[in-house]
Scaffold this motif. Structure first.
Motif, short mmCIF file in Angstrom:
data_model
loop_
_atom_site.label_atom_id
_atom_site.label_comp_id
_atom_site.label_asym_id
_atom_site.label_seq_id
_atom_site.Cartn_x
_atom_site.Cartn_y
_atom_site.Cartn_z
N ARG A 161 38.91 13.68 -11.43
CA ARG A 161 40.01 13.99 -12.34
C ARG A 161 39.65 13.68 -13.79
O ARG A 161 40.16 14.31 -14.71
CB ARG A 161 41.26 13.22 -11.91
CG ARG A 161 41.89 13.80 -10.65
CD ARG A 161 43.01 12.94 -10.11
NE ARG A 161 43.71 13.63 -9.03
CZ ARG A 161 44.61 13.07 -8.23
NH1 ARG A 161 44.90 11.78 -8.38
NH2 ARG A 161 45.19 13.78 -7.28
N GLY A 173 36.04 25.23 -9.29
CA GLY A 173 37.09 24.61 -8.49
C GLY A 173 37.02 25.04 -7.05
O GLY A 173 36.01 25.59 -6.58
N ARG A 191 42.35 23.24 -6.73
CA ARG A 191 41.77 22.37 -7.75
C ARG A 191 40.99 23.25 -8.73
O ARG A 191 40.28 24.17 -8.32
CB ARG A 191 40.83 21.35 -7.12
CG ARG A 191 40.11 20.48 -8.18
CD ARG A 191 38.65 20.33 -7.82
NE ARG A 191 37.90 19.67 -8.87
CZ ARG A 191 37.31 18.50 -8.75
NH1 ARG A 191 37.41 17.84 -7.63
NH2 ARG A 191 36.61 18.00 -9.75
N ASP A 193 38.72 23.11 -12.64
CA ASP A 193 38.14 22.41 -13.77
C ASP A 193 37.71 23.45 -14.80
O ASP A 193 37.04 24.44 -14.46
CB ASP A 193 36.93 21.59 -13.34
CG ASP A 193 37.32 20.48 -12.37
OD1 ASP A 193 37.76 19.43 -12.83
OD2 ASP A 193 37.18 20.69 -11.14
N HIS A 202 41.26 19.30 -16.20
CA HIS A 202 41.31 19.27 -14.73
C HIS A 202 42.76 19.40 -14.27
O HIS A 202 43.68 18.85 -14.88
CB HIS A 202 40.72 17.95 -14.22
CG HIS A 202 40.92 17.74 -12.75
ND1 HIS A 202 39.95 18.04 -11.81
CD2 HIS A 202 41.98 17.26 -12.04
CE1 HIS A 202 40.40 17.74 -10.61
NE2 HIS A 202 41.63 17.28 -10.71
#
Length: 657
Positions: A161, A173, A191, A193, A202
């Motif tokens: 994170r 991600g 998720r 990034d 993030h």
């Protein structure tokens, strides 16, 4: 609701994956999957697993995809010497070499999770395994780095994170959606990034909606789990180092299957909420003699409510602050070390008719130093730590504890690929609030628990001897250890009963006795490549014996295990089959029920739909307890009431971009 969420997740994942095909460095996806040199993030010296002298395991990449579970404890049970507590499918905390609770530190990115899972087995860990990049297990005393609560080892979940370096690509991600027939439930993950040369952003989130889990003889009543968690993070980078922060929210609702309820009495459910702020910074070469200074701070606001049907029963509130600063140096290639300070402050309050622990506050600080030397075939490590911890509770005198820990370890290379290791540790632990101040009915475990405000600190001396063979095609590890405790603290069943409005509950008391843990672990991995197939065969065995020196056994100690596994890959296909035999546990404490042996069979199958320069897609099947065997865990406080889950099969799709 789950289907709508799944459709939304897939649309977002497809959009990001297509964008990643354009933006990504062609090397980035492969780099993310390469696990040859996985750095142990809980180690300030930056060692990989092979570089550590202490026994450690890192679960990452495809291996983590196969093993991750709803709970952190279940996600690491494949590691020799590591099992899990069990309070239903929604609650499982790691147990390392028979040590659990306040002796195993649960870390998120190297900082304590600051939940109340060490207070009772029915309290879940506030870490989502599906969001972890890697899960690290370091066995044996790690007090030197992480203080009193790590006398048995640590489990660290690293989730990225707060990025510590620039991303390999502009956007990366992963996303996943799966359906589990055992709970007729869905789990979805996203998720992402995003960043450039000097910054990174993030975002992540998980949604889980599982019904009652299937048991070997019907559904496990009141075992449903619903989890919602997510976070945002941001980092800045430069020649000077990095700085970043993250904010996360964790919501978890789950049933207590030990109290499923009936037509008269409603079942008990728990609602957890945690908000966590985390900040980190690393300053590169701040001045002569230091490679870096690393700083970390977390603030955690935690609460959970135990409901009896629709009515509020007991509420738990906890607020914690942590600070950590460490300096890392390396005078040359053969010498490096770290020193630092760690401080924490925590308040705890329980409200309700069944609040069995008074309001407490605790604080502590510690200084540590670890130095590592390499000369020829010998690698050695020495370290020391001092701590001062203090605890206060309403109606009790303040207690203070001075703690001292020492460690010496060495690894000698006998020949190419053959290492001998020796670890010597002296570690000390201060008693925690529930051990000191408990006094009342603990509804979740259906017992009356009594603490002892006069408990002294716990001391342990450990020796471990190991042998490690690592060749191109095979790897083998064997270790034996012995830990002698002075004034070991444990919850003992007294044989007495307490009348709780007509319900007779066992009376359990926290007490101290000198005790000895003796154990062994072995693992063998063999790799074969033949006819376009890559095979990996694995065998492991572990066991621990925990005895009170004056006679008798300690409670809830894991049974010995023997496991075998086979993983294979051919082109776009990969799969695996695992079998674990858990022995009967008859070496039980007074008034504790033995458990019978059982065998669990698990399997997995993956097919890669697409593997491009910037993204990959795969579908998967995973099966657990395929024989639908009835199994009861020796480490579970509710083993007499609730079996482990029965047969369950999960199917889903996973995307990396």
């Amino acid at each position: 609701m789950p289907l709508r969420f799944t459709q939304t997740l897939l649309v977002v994942a497809i959009s990001m994956a297509l964008s990643a095909e354009v933006l990504a460095d062609p090397q980035s996806t492969e780099a993310e999957k390469t696990l040859d040199k996985v750095i142990v993030k809980a180690d300030p010296l930056g060692n990989d697993v092979e570089g550590l002298v202490q026994p450690a395991t890192v679960i990452a990449g495809a291996d983590l995809d196969r093993k991750k579970s709803n709970t952190l404890g279940e996600s690491v049970t494949s590691v020799p010497g590591v099992t899990s507590s069990y309070f239903g499918p929604g609650v499982g905390r790691p147990v390392i070499r028979g040590q659990d609770g306040a002796r195993v530190a649960i870390l998120s990115n190297g900082m304590a999770s600051d939940d109340v899972s060490n207070v009772s087995q029915d309290h879940a860990v506030s870490i989502e395994p599906f969001l972890a990049d890697q899960i690290e297990v370091i066995k044996g005393p790690t007090n030197l780095l992480y203080g009193s609560g790590a006398i048995g080892g640590i489990v660290n979940a690293a989730d990225g994170r707060i990025a510590t370096a620039a991303l390999d690509s502009g956007l990366s991600g992963r996303a996943e959606t799966r359906y589990d027939n055992g709970s007729t439930g869905f789990t979805q993950l996203l998720r992402a990034d995003f960043g450039g040369e000097g910054y990174a952003l993030h975002a992540d989130g998980v949604y889980r909606d599982n019904g009652d889990m299937a048991g070997p003889n019907g559904d496990i009543a009141n075992s449903a789990v619903q989890t919602r968690t997510g976070a945002f993070g941001a980092s800045l980078f430069g020649d000077w180092g990095y700085a970043g922060a993250s904010l996360s929210r964790y919501l978890n609702e789950y049933g207590n299957p030990a109290e499923p309820g009936d037509a008269i009495d409603p079942g008990v459910t728990l609602n957890m909420q945690q908000t966590r702020f985390e900040s980190k910074a690393g300053i590169t070469h701040p001045f002569g003699g230091l490679d870096s200074i690393n700083l970390g701070y977390t603030y955690t606001d935690y609460q959970h409510t135990e409901f009896e049907g629709p009515d509020v029963g007991t509420q738990f509130f906890s607020e914690g602050h942590q600070f950590r600063a460490e300096g890392v140096h390396s005078s040359n290639e053969s010498h490096k070390g770290a020193f630092g300070i760690q401080a924490q402050k925590k308040s705890f309050e329980a409200i309700g008719a069944e609040a069995f622990i008074p309001s407490t506050s605790s604080q502590g600080a510690g200084l540590f130093i670890v130095e590592q030397f390499t000369k020829g075939r010998m690698k050695s490590e020495i370290g020391a730590r001092i701590d001062r911890n203090q605890s206060e509770a309403d109606g009790f005198n303040s207690r203070g504890f001075s703690l001292y820990s020492l460690s010496a370890a060495g690894r000698y290379t006998l020949s190419d690929g053959v290492d001998f290791t020796l670890n010597l540790d002296h570690a000390e632990r201060s008693p925690v609030e529930e051990e000191l101040y408990s006094d009342g009915v603990h509804a979740a475990t259906a017992a009356y628990e009594i603490g002892d405000p006069d408990l002294s600190k716990e001391q342990a001396n450990q020796i471990e001897i190991g042998l490690h063979l690592h060749k191109d095609r095979y790897e083998a590890k064997v270790s034996v250890y012995r830990s002698r405790f002075t004034d070991y603290i444990y919850l003992s069943d007294t044989g007495l009963e307490f009348d709780d409005d007509g319900e007779m509950l066992p009376v359990r008391q926290w007490r101290q006795d000198d005790s000895t843990f003796t154990g062994y672990e072995a693992e063998f991995i063999y790799k074969i490549t033949a006819n376009h197939f890559d095979h990996q065969l694995r065998l492991f065995v572990d066991g621990v014996r925990a005895k009170i020196d004056g006679g008798g056994n300690l409670p809830r100690i894991p049974a010995a295990r023997l496991g075998a596994g086979w993983n294979w890959q051919s082109g776009k296909w990969q799969g695996g089959l695992g079998v674990v035999r858990t022995a009967a546990q008859n070496d039980t404490a007074d008034y504790e029920t033995p458990t019978e042996g059982y065998t669990l069979v698990n399997a997995n199958l993956n097919y890669v739909l697409h593997d491009g320069a910037g993204s990959s897609w795969e579908v998967f099947l995973q099966g657990s307890n395929l024989g639908n065997r009835e199994a009861r865990s020796a480490t579970s406080a509710i083993k007499d009431l609730v079996p482990l889950p029965g047969r369950a099969i999960s199917a889903g799709i996973r995307v990396y971009f």
